[in-house]
Design an enzyme around this catalytic site. Structure first.
Site, PDB file in Angstrom:
ATOM      1  N   HIS A 263     -27.005  69.186 -82.980  1.00 15.54           N
ATOM      2  CA  HIS A 263     -26.195  69.841 -81.943  1.00 15.54           C
ATOM      3  C   HIS A 263     -26.070  71.346 -82.186  1.00 15.54           C
ATOM      4  O   HIS A 263     -25.721  71.776 -83.285  1.00 15.54           O
ATOM      5  CB  HIS A 263     -24.800  69.204 -81.906  1.00 15.54           C
ATOM      6  N   HIS A 300     -13.284  69.903 -81.400  1.00 18.69           N
ATOM      7  CA  HIS A 300     -13.073  71.200 -82.040  1.00 18.69           C
ATOM      8  C   HIS A 300     -11.744  71.801 -81.625  1.00 18.69           C
ATOM      9  O   HIS A 300     -11.239  71.533 -80.539  1.00 18.69           O
ATOM     10  CB  HIS A 300     -14.234  72.164 -81.815  1.00 18.69           C
ATOM     11  N   ASP A 306      -9.179  80.660 -75.947  1.00 14.98           N
ATOM     12  CA  ASP A 306      -9.102  79.619 -74.925  1.00 14.98           C
ATOM     13  C   ASP A 306     -10.537  79.291 -74.525  1.00 14.98           C
ATOM     14  O   ASP A 306     -11.465  80.037 -74.845  1.00 14.98           O
ATOM     15  CB  ASP A 306      -8.340  80.120 -73.689  1.00 14.98           C
ATOM     16  N   HIS A 336      -9.735  69.778 -78.703  1.00 16.29           N
ATOM     17  CA  HIS A 336     -10.239  68.989 -77.576  1.00 16.29           C
ATOM     18  C   HIS A 336     -11.615  68.480 -77.984  1.00 16.29           C
ATOM     19  O   HIS A 336     -12.191  68.918 -78.986  1.00 16.29           O
ATOM     20  CB  HIS A 336     -10.300  69.810 -76.299  1.00 16.29           C
TER      21      HIS A 336
HETATM   22 FE   LIG Z   1     -15.052  73.020 -76.207  1.00 20.81          FE
END
Ligand SMILES: [Fe+2]
Length: 388
Positions: A263, A300, A306, A336
């Site tokens: 990833h 993460h 943000d 999240h």
């Molecule tokens: Fe993200």
């Protein structure tokens, strides 16, 4: 844009006598966004750009803040923004801070009876639905689905649409918008490892010179107010120009994704940078090719920024029930990650068709009243199926 460009007629030497066929002088103007110390162009007007005939009463278009501070994963249904005829009225700021304003817009009509100039911010207009022509004094840029239009502050422009079905995702940046520095050499050329290069950049073309007197309405935005100006000469009266400062465009479809055996983190998707935020493009690509790789992202906790995602097209691998035009805001400070089931589902997949724009602001965003009107109030609970 750090590529030299020129259109029309210019004198052999800058700051020298340059006359019209009738013997009068053209009016030279230096345009830039950082004074005399960075990118600039020299433009030659048929008439001085200073002939003001009248000024109307300024009016506010300042975002109305609903939540100055918050800590909630938020989702907005962007296509719920109602279409409106006028381009400026159609712009609805949804997420804002002192570095950038993010707006959604669904304008129906072309700008034919006025011109617009943002004097306080560069504009990055992502064209989600619609096509047409960006008209400026520098020339014209045709746009279509997937184009990012980069319009430096101070550029007087009009958008002309081909039809009434248009959806725009607009970022106003209070600092210059640029390509990522790590992809440029010391002369500004995009390097071999950059996911796009100069051939992908659309520059103005078809310079038309409007040598006209009359009454030309220019709506000028500064400090949250629109100042209605009436100028005595046509704003697109450039006989020629040259330099590095001008509007340009780049299609998200020309972004060449960087992939790997495992990833790859979001910086590989970076497309633009400005002071205190970055813009990334998530494009259709082959997935990670390690035999045991998990293509979905890990959880993460972005404590220093943000994270805003604007969903454009295709399935989004880590999200459930995402729709076109949806915005998610994952505020810095809480983790999240992928929605329940999406990690398992991603294993063994070979490619993705996802298309999205991501903005990472390094300072918290405020949520506006226009955003609350299109909010999915339960989004923050959407990971609950993981709880046993
Ligand atoms: Fe993200």
């Amino acid at each position: 844009m750090p590529i030299y460009h020129t259109l029309g007629s210019i004198p052999a030497k800058r700051h020298t006598v340059f006359r019209k066929p009738d013997g009068k002088l053209y009016a030279e103007e230096l345009v830039s966004t950082e004074g005399f110390s960075n990118l600039y162009s020299l433009v030659y007007h048929c008439h001085p750009p200073t002939i003001v005939k009248a000024m109307g009463e300024p009016y506010s278009v300042e975002p109305k803040i609903a939540h100055k501070k918050h800590l909630k994963h938020t989702s907005l249904k962007g296509f719920k923004i109602q279409p409106e005829d006028d381009f400026l009225k159609s712009r609805k700021p949804v997420l804002v801070n002192d570095d950038l304003h993010i707006s959604l817009a669904a304008p129906r009509k072309s700008m034919t009876d006025y011109f617009y100039k943002n004097s306080q911010a560069d504009e990055l207009i992502f064209v989600h639905v619609g096509s047409g022509v960006l008209k400026t004094g520098f020339g014209q840029i045709k746009f279509e689905y997937g184009d990012y239009l980069v319009i430096p502050r101070g550029t007087i422009y009009q958008l002309h649409f081909n039809d009434e079905d248009n959806r725009l995702f607009i970022t106003e940046s209070f600092s210059p918008i640029r390509t990522p520095k790590r992809y440029r050499n010391e002369f500004g050329q995009l390097l071999e490892h950059s996911p796009f290069c100069e051939r992908d950049i659309k520059r103005p073309e078809n310079l038309e010179t409007f040598d006209e007197y009359g009454e030309f309405k220019v709506l000028i935005k500064k400090q949250g107010l629109i100042y209605p100006y009436v100028y005595g000469t046509h704003p697109f009266d450039f006989i020629g120009w040259d330099g590095f400062h001008y509007p340009w465009a780049f299609s998200i479809h020309n972004f060449e994704p960087i992939t790997g055996r495992l990833h790859q983190p979001p910086p590989v998707h970076q497309t633009f940078e400005a002071h205190n935020f970055v813009v990334c493009s998530f494009c259709p690509r082959k997935y990670d090719y390690h035999p045991e790789s998990i293509p979905a992202p890990y959880n993460h906790s972005n404590v220093d920024s943000d994270e805003v995602l604007y969903y454009v097209d295709g399935d989004f691998m880590s999200r459930k029930s995402v729709e076109k035009g949806q915005i998610t805001l994952h505020p810095g400070g809480i983790p999240h990650g992928p929605h329940p089931g999406t990690v398992e589902k991603s294993i063994g997949k070979e490619s993705t068709e996802e298309l999205a724009v991501m903005i990472d602001p390094f300072r918290p965003l405020m949520i506006t009243e226009d955003a609350i009107a299109i909010e999915d109030p339960d989004y923050f609970k959407s990971w609950q199926e993981n709880v046993e």
